[in-house]
Design a protein around this motif. Structure first.
Motif, PDB file in Angstrom:
ATOM      1  N   TYR A   1       2.971  12.477  -2.849  1.00  0.00           N
ATOM      2  CA  TYR A   1       4.213  12.231  -3.587  1.00  0.00           C
ATOM      3  C   TYR A   1       4.582  10.767  -3.421  1.00  0.00           C
ATOM      4  O   TYR A   1       4.410  10.220  -2.323  1.00  0.00           O
ATOM      5  N   PRO A   2       5.097  10.111  -4.478  1.00  0.00           N
ATOM      6  CA  PRO A   2       5.362  10.635  -5.829  1.00  0.00           C
ATOM      7  C   PRO A   2       4.072  10.943  -6.599  1.00  0.00           C
ATOM      8  O   PRO A   2       3.033  10.353  -6.332  1.00  0.00           O
ATOM      9  N   PHE A   3       4.182  11.868  -7.542  1.00  0.00           N
ATOM     10  CA  PHE A   3       3.016  12.393  -8.216  1.00  0.00           C
ATOM     11  C   PHE A   3       2.262  11.338  -9.010  1.00  0.00           C
ATOM     12  O   PHE A   3       1.038  11.402  -9.152  1.00  0.00           O
ATOM     13  N   ASP A   4       2.975  10.335  -9.538  1.00  0.00           N
ATOM     14  CA  ASP A   4       2.297   9.336 -10.371  1.00  0.00           C
ATOM     15  C   ASP A   4       1.445   8.379  -9.535  1.00  0.00           C
ATOM     16  O   ASP A   4       0.648   7.620 -10.079  1.00  0.00           O
ATOM     17  N   ARG A   5       1.616   8.387  -8.199  1.00  0.00           N
ATOM     18  CA  ARG A   5       0.784   7.545  -7.328  1.00  0.00           C
ATOM     19  C   ARG A   5       0.021   8.373  -6.318  1.00  0.00           C
ATOM     20  O   ARG A   5      -0.475   7.865  -5.317  1.00  0.00           O
TER      21      ARG A   5
ATOM     22  N   THR B   1       0.829  -1.217   0.000  1.00  0.00           N
ATOM     23  CA  THR B   1       0.000   0.000   0.000  1.00  0.00           C
ATOM     24  C   THR B   1       0.853   1.252   0.000  1.00  0.00           C
ATOM     25  O   THR B   1       0.633   2.178  -0.791  1.00  0.00           O
ATOM     26  N   LEU B   2       1.827   1.300   0.911  1.00  0.00           N
ATOM     27  CA  LEU B   2       2.708   2.454   1.029  1.00  0.00           C
ATOM     28  C   LEU B   2       4.141   2.015   0.785  1.00  0.00           C
ATOM     29  O   LEU B   2       4.597   1.023   1.370  1.00  0.00           O
ATOM     30  N   GLN B   3       4.839   2.756  -0.040  1.00  0.00           N
ATOM     31  CA  GLN B   3       6.206   2.426  -0.379  1.00  0.00           C
ATOM     32  C   GLN B   3       7.173   3.392   0.297  1.00  0.00           C
ATOM     33  O   GLN B   3       6.797   4.484   0.716  1.00  0.00           O
ATOM     34  N   ILE B   4       8.412   2.963   0.396  1.00  0.00           N
ATOM     35  CA  ILE B   4       9.433   3.783   1.037  1.00  0.00           C
ATOM     36  C   ILE B   4       9.532   5.142   0.331  1.00  0.00           C
ATOM     37  O   ILE B   4       9.549   5.215  -0.894  1.00  0.00           O
ATOM     38  N   ASN B   5       9.575   6.215   1.143  1.00  0.00           N
ATOM     39  CA  ASN B   5       9.662   7.615   0.691  1.00  0.00           C
ATOM     40  C   ASN B   5       8.345   8.183   0.173  1.00  0.00           C
ATOM     41  O   ASN B   5       8.324   9.312  -0.321  1.00  0.00           O
ATOM     42  N   ASP B   6       7.249   7.439   0.282  1.00  0.00           N
ATOM     43  CA  ASP B   6       5.943   8.050   0.002  1.00  0.00           C
ATOM     44  C   ASP B   6       5.722   9.213   0.975  1.00  0.00           C
ATOM     45  O   ASP B   6       6.103   9.136   2.154  1.00  0.00           O
ATOM     46  N   ARG B   7       5.091  10.291   0.481  1.00  0.00           N
ATOM     47  CA  ARG B   7       4.730  11.431   1.319  1.00  0.00           C
ATOM     48  C   ARG B   7       3.227  11.443   1.529  1.00  0.00           C
ATOM     49  O   ARG B   7       2.467  11.384   0.553  1.00  0.00           O
ATOM     50  N   LEU B   8       2.802  11.544   2.799  1.00  0.00           N
ATOM     51  CA  LEU B   8       1.388  11.443   3.139  1.00  0.00           C
ATOM     52  C   LEU B   8       0.901  12.678   3.878  1.00  0.00           C
ATOM     53  O   LEU B   8       1.675  13.379   4.544  1.00  0.00           O
ATOM     54  N   VAL B   9      -0.410  12.920   3.786  1.00  0.00           N
ATOM     55  CA  VAL B   9      -1.075  13.927   4.599  1.00  0.00           C
ATOM     56  C   VAL B   9      -1.777  13.204   5.751  1.00  0.00           C
ATOM     57  O   VAL B   9      -2.540  12.263   5.523  1.00  0.00           O
ATOM     58  N   ILE B  10      -1.509  13.657   6.963  1.00  0.00           N
ATOM     59  CA  ILE B  10      -2.108  13.055   8.156  1.00  0.00           C
ATOM     60  C   ILE B  10      -3.154  14.013   8.714  1.00  0.00           C
ATOM     61  O   ILE B  10      -2.838  15.130   9.120  1.00  0.00           O
TER      62      ILE B  10
END
Length: 364
Positions: A353-357, A229-238
């Motif tokens: 981020y990344p923008f494609d996902r 679901t989440l990959q290393i270095n994904d940026r999330l809004v909490i």
């Protein structure tokens, strides 16, 4: 005051309506004070500050009325300030003589150009039909804004400082580019620019800190515990407000501070996992399957079935059982236990981020 004296005072009044608007944009009520409506101005300013305080207290205090608090803050930060701008303009106009108002309207207003430029650099120059500097300032503004979102914190900080410098230059330049300026010196525009930048910096700092503390923040994924679901270095809004209105739900991805058990193991950074069990649930992991209250749980977000056994156990009140989506490579509740409700920081809602996902994490 006799009628003749009142008429004479009105003739000498030369209040700039758009300067009043600019001043009231700094702080509600200041424009009215400048226009001579001192009592009204102080009432507006005090009301603005009181509404902010009351709204913040209702959201963050022990009264547990976040919806009312949000409504009060909306009135304080949106409704009142917008009405205040119109009233500041009208207050300054009403203080002027018809002769001065007629003269003022015969040329482009320098303070209107400043007002427009404070929103978008270059817009005030467009109003003055100063096309070349307007386009150059706008392009520079966009270029700096793009750099300001850099992942490099030093570069982003420098870009933010450059934005402040650009605003200083734009406001001063657009004021002097106006065909008519009725002030006798540059002191008024310089004081306004200093106030605009100073208050903007202070408010931006306070707003950023308050937003991060109470509303939302960004996080990055440092490990593969939530794959795929989440990959290393994904940026999330909490989202930190979601659970002020309701309880956490099964399947939601949450960020939480380390439990006492984890703190004893010298873990200090926040964890991110998925809620599997709710307070009072019976949870068991066996045969590559998670069971909730003796019913198998359907999980479309995991890539590999758990290769361990755990439970059965009843989740204590106000506690949650959390697992990583990468079941066999996640340090989660099946190792160290339950997450108390007070440890939950917020809900992961968006990947930016990344923008494609990029997109919503709801239902994933």
């Amino acid at each position: 005051m006799y009628p003749s004296e009142q008429h004479s005072a009105q003739e000498t009044s030369r209040k700039e309506p758009w300067l009043a608007v600019n001043l009231s944009r700094l702080l509600p009520g200041i424009g009215q004070i400048y226009a001579g409506k001192r009592l009204k101005g102080y009432i507006i300013l005090l009301s603005h500050l009181l509404l902010i305080g009351i709204g913040g207290w209702l959201i963050l205090g022990s009264t547990n009325n976040p919806l009312i608090g949000i409504a009060v803050l909306t009135a304080a930060l949106l409704v009142l300030p917008i009405w205040n701008l119109f009233d500041a303009h009208q207050s300054a106009r009403s203080a002027n003589s018809l002769r001065f108002e007629s003269t003022r309207k015969q040329s482009k207003d320098a303070w209107l150009a400043v007002f427009l430029s404070s929103f978008i650099p270059g817009l005030g120059h467009a109003y003055l039909k100063q096309w070349l500097p307007g386009i150059l300032f706008f392009i520079t503004f966009i270029a700096i804004a793009i750099v300001a979102v850099s992942k490099n914190s030093v570069i982003a900080l420098i870009a933010n400082l450059l934005q402040i410098v650009l605003i200083l230059i734009v406001l001063y330049h657009v004021y002097n580019a106006a065909p008519v300026r009725r002030e006798q010196s540059q002191r008024t525009i310089m004081l306004f620019i200093a106030g605009f930048v100073g208050i903007s910096v202070v408010l931006s700092t306070i707003l950023a800190a308050a937003t991060r503390q109470f509303v939302a923040e960004t996080r990055y994924i440092p490990s593969g515990a939530m794959l795929p679901t989440l990959q290393i270095n994904d940026r999330l809004v909490i989202d930190k407000l979601a659970y002020r209105f309701r309880r956490p739900k099964r399947g939601e991805i949450i960020v939480f501070s380390p439990t006492q058990t984890l703190q004893k193991q010298n873990f200090h950074d926040a964890f991110i996992k998925r809620i599997i069990g709710l307070p009072g649930d019976k949870v068991q992991v066996k045969g590559g399957q998670v069971y909730i209250n003796d019913q198998p749980m359907t999980e479309t977000y995991i890539s590999d079935k758990p290769q361990y056994r755990w439970g059965p156990a009843i989740i204590p009140p106000n506690s949650y059982f959390v697992l990583g989506d990468n079941r066999n490579n996640s340090y989660d509740s099946h190792y160290w236990g339950f997450v108390p409700r007070e440890n939950i920081i917020g809900k992961a809602t968006q990947r930016f981020y990344p923008f494609d996902r990029a997109g919503s994490l709801v239902g994933k």
